[in-house]
Write an enzyme that holds these catalytic residues in place. Structure first.
Site, PDB file in Angstrom:
ATOM      1  CE  LYS A 186      -2.409   0.742   4.055  1.00  0.00           C
ATOM      2  NZ  LYS A 186      -3.697   0.730   4.846  1.00  0.00           N
ATOM      3  CE  LYS A 247      -8.220  -3.763   2.263  1.00  0.00           C
ATOM      4  NZ  LYS A 247      -7.189  -3.234   3.212  1.00  0.00           N
ATOM      5  CD  GLU A 354      -9.716  -6.433   7.831  1.00  0.00           C
ATOM      6  OE1 GLU A 354     -10.066  -7.320   7.124  1.00  0.00           O
ATOM      7  OE2 GLU A 354      -9.984  -5.273   7.442  1.00  0.00           O
ATOM      8  CB  SER A 355      -7.406  -0.835  11.403  1.00  0.00           C
ATOM      9  OG  SER A 355      -7.799  -0.773   9.707  1.00  0.00           O
TER      10      SER A 355
END
Length: 401
Positions: A186, A247, A354-355
Site C-alpha cells: 500500500k 484489495k 485489521e487496522s
C-alpha cells in the site's frame, strides 16, 4: 393499504411488502429478469437482502414488463424502485449509500414525496467510505465498457489456477504459533497520506515474502490509495509465491471477474456497503472462479449479519471507525465475545484482525481475542527494510529461513 410484490429468491416465491399501495400500482407485479456476470438470475426485490446489482433490468426488458407508455414514466418507475431499494438497505442497517442521491423525475408524486420535501436526503458523502463507493460505481461503469464481461470470462478460462489463500493462513498459524500475516502492499491512504514515496510494489512484495508473510494484500484503487491493478499483475508476474488478495471496493460482480484475470487469489467484500444477498451471491461467484473471499465487518450489527450467511470462511474485523476514522483494537475483542465468538469457533472461521496493529503487544492482544490472521500495512510498508519490520511487529523472526 400496503401492497405485496412477488419475490423469487433461491427457488422460493415470497411476498415483499411495499411502502404503499401507490408504489405497487406504479410497479405492479414485476419479474425483473437479468443475467448478471454470467449467471441467469430471476431476481426480484428481497426484503431481507436488497441487491444493487441484481434488481435492475435492462431498460428494454423493464419497459416490456411494465408496459411503459413513455420514457418519463419509465424514469419515474426506475427512480422509485431505487428509492425503495435504499429503504430496504437502511432497514438492514447499511448506512453507506451506493450512489449519490438523485432528484425525483419531473412529475413525480408518490410515497417518497414527503421525505424529499423535508430535505432529509443529504447530497454529499457522509464519510470517506461512502465517497469511495460513489466514485467506484462510476469508475466500474467506465471500466466495463472497456472490458466487456464476455471477454473477461474467456480470459478466466485460460487463467492459471489460483493459490490457496485460506490454506496459506492456516499453515502459517500452525507453523509460527502467531496469526498468519497478510502483508499489505500500500502506497497511501486517504487518512494517512503517502506511506512510501519511493514505492516499488514488486520489491516490497518480495521483501514481505522473505520476511514470513503468508499472503499479500494489494491495493488496486488508484484515486484514494495510489494503487492499481498493474501492481497486482506485476507482483504475480514476478513469481511471488504468496497468495494475493485484491484489495478493492467491490460494488459489482464484474470486479470479481476482473480481479481473477489480473492474478488475484482472493477478494475483499465489505459488509458496510453490500447487502446480505449481494454478499451471498459474490461468495458463490468467487468460489466458482477459485477465489477466496475476505468479508470485512466494523461493528456488532455487521458481524451478526455476516454470521447468518452460509459459506464464509474468512471474516475481517476492521478496528477503524467509519464515522470518526479513529482506531481502537479493542473492537476486535468486543466483536469476538459472547455468542459471536461461539459461532465463529463452531464454524471454524478464520478471523482477520485489521487496522491499528503496530507492536508485538498489539498482535498478542488480538490473538488472545481469537484472531488467527492479521492484515497489516502501514506499520511495515513504511520501514526501510520490510523484513525487519515484520520481525519487529511480531517480536521475532517468523520467516521460513
Amino acid at each position: 393499504m400496503d401492497a405485496l410484490v412477488p419475490v423469487q429468491s433461491a427457488g422460493q416465491r415470497l411476498p415483499v411488502r411495499l411502502v404503499s399501495a401507490s408504489l405497487h400500482r406504479c410497479i405492479g407485479s414485476v419479474s425483473i429478469r437479468r443475467s448478471v456476470s454470467g449467471f441467469a438470475m430471476d431476481t426480484r426485490i428481497s426484503s431481507r437482502a436488497p441487491s444493487q446489482f441484481t434488481i435492475r433490468s435492462q431498460q428494454s426488458d423493464l419497459k416490456e414488463s411494465l408496459g411503459v407508455a413513455s420514457s418519463s414514466d419509465l424514469r419515474i418507475k426506475e427512480w422509485e424502485v431505487d428509492m425503495y431499494q435504499n429503504e430496504l438497505a437502511i432497514s438492514q442497517g447499511i448506512r453507506i449509500r451506493r450512489k449519490p442521491p438523485s432528484k425525483a423525475p419531473l412529475g413525480y408524486s408518490g410515497p417518497f414525496e414527503l421525505r424529499l420535501l423535508n430535505g432529509q436526503v443529504a447530497d454529499s458523502p457522509s464519510n470517506i467510505l461512502e465517497e469511495i463507493t460513489w466514485f467506484k460505481d462510476q469508475e466500474v461503469s467506465r471500466m466495463k465498457e472497456l472490458n466487456p464481461i464476455e471477454a473477461l470470462k474467456k480470459a478466466v478460462e485460460n487463467a492459471p489456477p489460483t493459490k490457496d489463500f485460506v490454506g496459506a493462513l492456516r499453515t502459517a498459524h500452525q507453523r509460527t504459533g502467531f496469526p498468519g500475516l497478510i502483508a499489505e502492499v500500500k502506497k497511501a491512504s486517504p487518512s494517512r497520506g503517502i506511506f512510501k514515496e519511493n514505492f516499488d510494489p514488486v520489491e516490497i512484495a518480495q521483501a514481505y515474502e522473505r520476511g514470513g508473510a503468508a499472503c499479500l494484500s494489494v491495493l488496486t484503487d488508484q484515486k484514494y490509495f495510489k494503487g492499481g491493478f498493474e501492481n497486482l499483475e506485476a507482483i504475480r508476474s514476478a513469481g511471488v509465491k504468496c497468495p494475493l488478495l485484491c484489495k478493492e471496493f467491490v460494488v459489482d460482480p464484474w470486479q470479481i471477474y476482473y480481479a481473477r484475470t489480473k492474478g488475484a487469489d482472493a477478494v475483499l467484500l465489505i459488509a458496510a456497503i453490500l447487502t446480505d444477498l449481494e454478499i451471498t451471491y459474490l461468495l458463490k461467484l468467487s468460489k466458482k472462479l477459485g477465489l477466496a473471499a475476505l468479508v470485512e465487518v466494523h461493528d456488532e450489527r455487521e458481524m451478526g449479519r455476516v454470521l447468518g450467511i452460509e459459506g464464509i470462511e474468512l471474516v475481517g474485523i476492521n478496528n477503524r471507525s467509519l464515522e470518526t476514522f479513529k482506531v481502537d483494537i479493542s473492537n476486535t475483542k468486543k466483536l469476538l465475545e459472547g455468542e459471536h465468538g461461539r459461532q465463529i469457533r463452531e464454524k471454524d472461521m478464520i478471523v482477520v484482525g485489521e487496522s491499528g496493529l503496530f507492536t508485538p503487544d498489539d498482535i498478542a492482544y488480538v490473538q488472545a481475542a481469537g484472531v488467527k490472521a492479521v492484515l497489516v500495512g502501514e506499520s511495515i510498508v513504511k520501514q526501510n527494510d520490510p523484513e525487519k519490520g515484520i520481525a519487529g511487529l511480531f517480536g521475532k523472526n517468523i520467516s521460513q529461513t
